[in-house]
Design a protein around this motif. Structure first.
Motif, PDB file in Angstrom:
ATOM      1  N   VAL A  23       0.975  -1.286   0.128  1.00 57.52           N
ATOM      2  CA  VAL A  23      -0.069   0.082   0.127  1.00 57.52           C
ATOM      3  C   VAL A  23       1.044   1.301  -0.204  1.00 57.52           C
ATOM      4  N   VAL A  24       0.674   2.139  -0.805  1.00 54.29           N
ATOM      5  CA  VAL A  24       1.142   3.528  -0.981  1.00 54.29           C
ATOM      6  C   VAL A  24       0.611   4.362  -0.098  1.00 54.29           C
ATOM      7  N   LEU A  25       1.216   5.194   0.744  1.00 51.48           N
ATOM      8  CA  LEU A  25       0.492   6.366   1.715  1.00 51.48           C
ATOM      9  C   LEU A  25       1.309   7.320   1.645  1.00 51.48           C
ATOM     10  N   GLU A  32       0.475   9.165  11.180  1.00 50.42           N
ATOM     11  CA  GLU A  32      -0.634   8.944  11.853  1.00 50.42           C
ATOM     12  C   GLU A  32      -1.122   7.747  12.153  1.00 50.42           C
ATOM     13  N   LEU A  33      -1.136   6.663  11.126  1.00 52.14           N
ATOM     14  CA  LEU A  33      -1.505   5.201  11.340  1.00 52.14           C
ATOM     15  C   LEU A  33      -0.482   4.518  12.356  1.00 52.14           C
ATOM     16  N   GLU A  34       0.815   5.033  12.129  1.00 52.96           N
ATOM     17  CA  GLU A  34       1.755   4.302  13.385  1.00 52.96           C
ATOM     18  C   GLU A  34       1.264   4.812  14.623  1.00 52.96           C
ATOM     19  N   LYS A  35       0.844   5.916  14.902  1.00 47.62           N
ATOM     20  CA  LYS A  35       0.541   6.400  16.142  1.00 47.62           C
ATOM     21  C   LYS A  35      -0.656   5.898  16.532  1.00 47.62           C
ATOM     22  N   ASN A  46      -1.872  -5.844  11.233  1.00 41.41           N
ATOM     23  CA  ASN A  46      -2.984  -6.550  11.800  1.00 41.41           C
ATOM     24  C   ASN A  46      -4.086  -5.353  11.717  1.00 41.41           C
ATOM     25  N   PHE A  47      -3.947  -4.215  12.315  1.00 44.63           N
ATOM     26  CA  PHE A  47      -4.719  -3.115  11.956  1.00 44.63           C
ATOM     27  C   PHE A  47      -5.525  -2.783  10.997  1.00 44.63           C
ATOM     28  N   VAL A  48      -4.808  -2.883   9.644  1.00 44.87           N
ATOM     29  CA  VAL A  48      -4.942  -2.846   8.251  1.00 44.87           C
ATOM     30  C   VAL A  48      -6.156  -4.301   7.892  1.00 44.87           C
ATOM     31  N   TYR A  49      -5.419  -5.265   8.382  1.00 42.76           N
ATOM     32  CA  TYR A  49      -6.198  -6.469   8.207  1.00 42.76           C
ATOM     33  C   TYR A  49      -7.729  -6.445   8.630  1.00 42.76           C
TER      34      TYR A  49
END
Length: 65
Positions: A23-25, A32-35, A46-49
């Motif tokens: 995935v390209v972000l 922000e996703l990491e936080k 796991n979060f994206v799944y």
């Protein structure tokens, strides 16, 4: 809907039918996703799944799948 206490990503990776995707972000989105993942105490994978599984479950409920 998938529960946030779902299957650990390690178990998913051991499954013979698991596949990887890329995935390209934008940089800020990734930060922000990491936080968020840190707050949720989950890996990014796991979060994206779980987000994807929730979307699939909703689509099935709505008759889209």
């Amino acid at each position: 809907m998938t529960q946030w206490g779902g299957t650990p990503i390690d178990e998913l990776l051991r499954m013979s039918n698991s596949e990887r995707i890329s995935v390209v972000l934008p940089e800020q989105t990734k930060k922000e996703l990491e936080k968020l993942c840190k707050v949720e105490r989950r890996s990014i994978s796991n979060f994206v799944y779980l987000l994807i599984q929730d979307a699939i479950d909703r689509a099935k409920t709505e008759g889209k799948l």
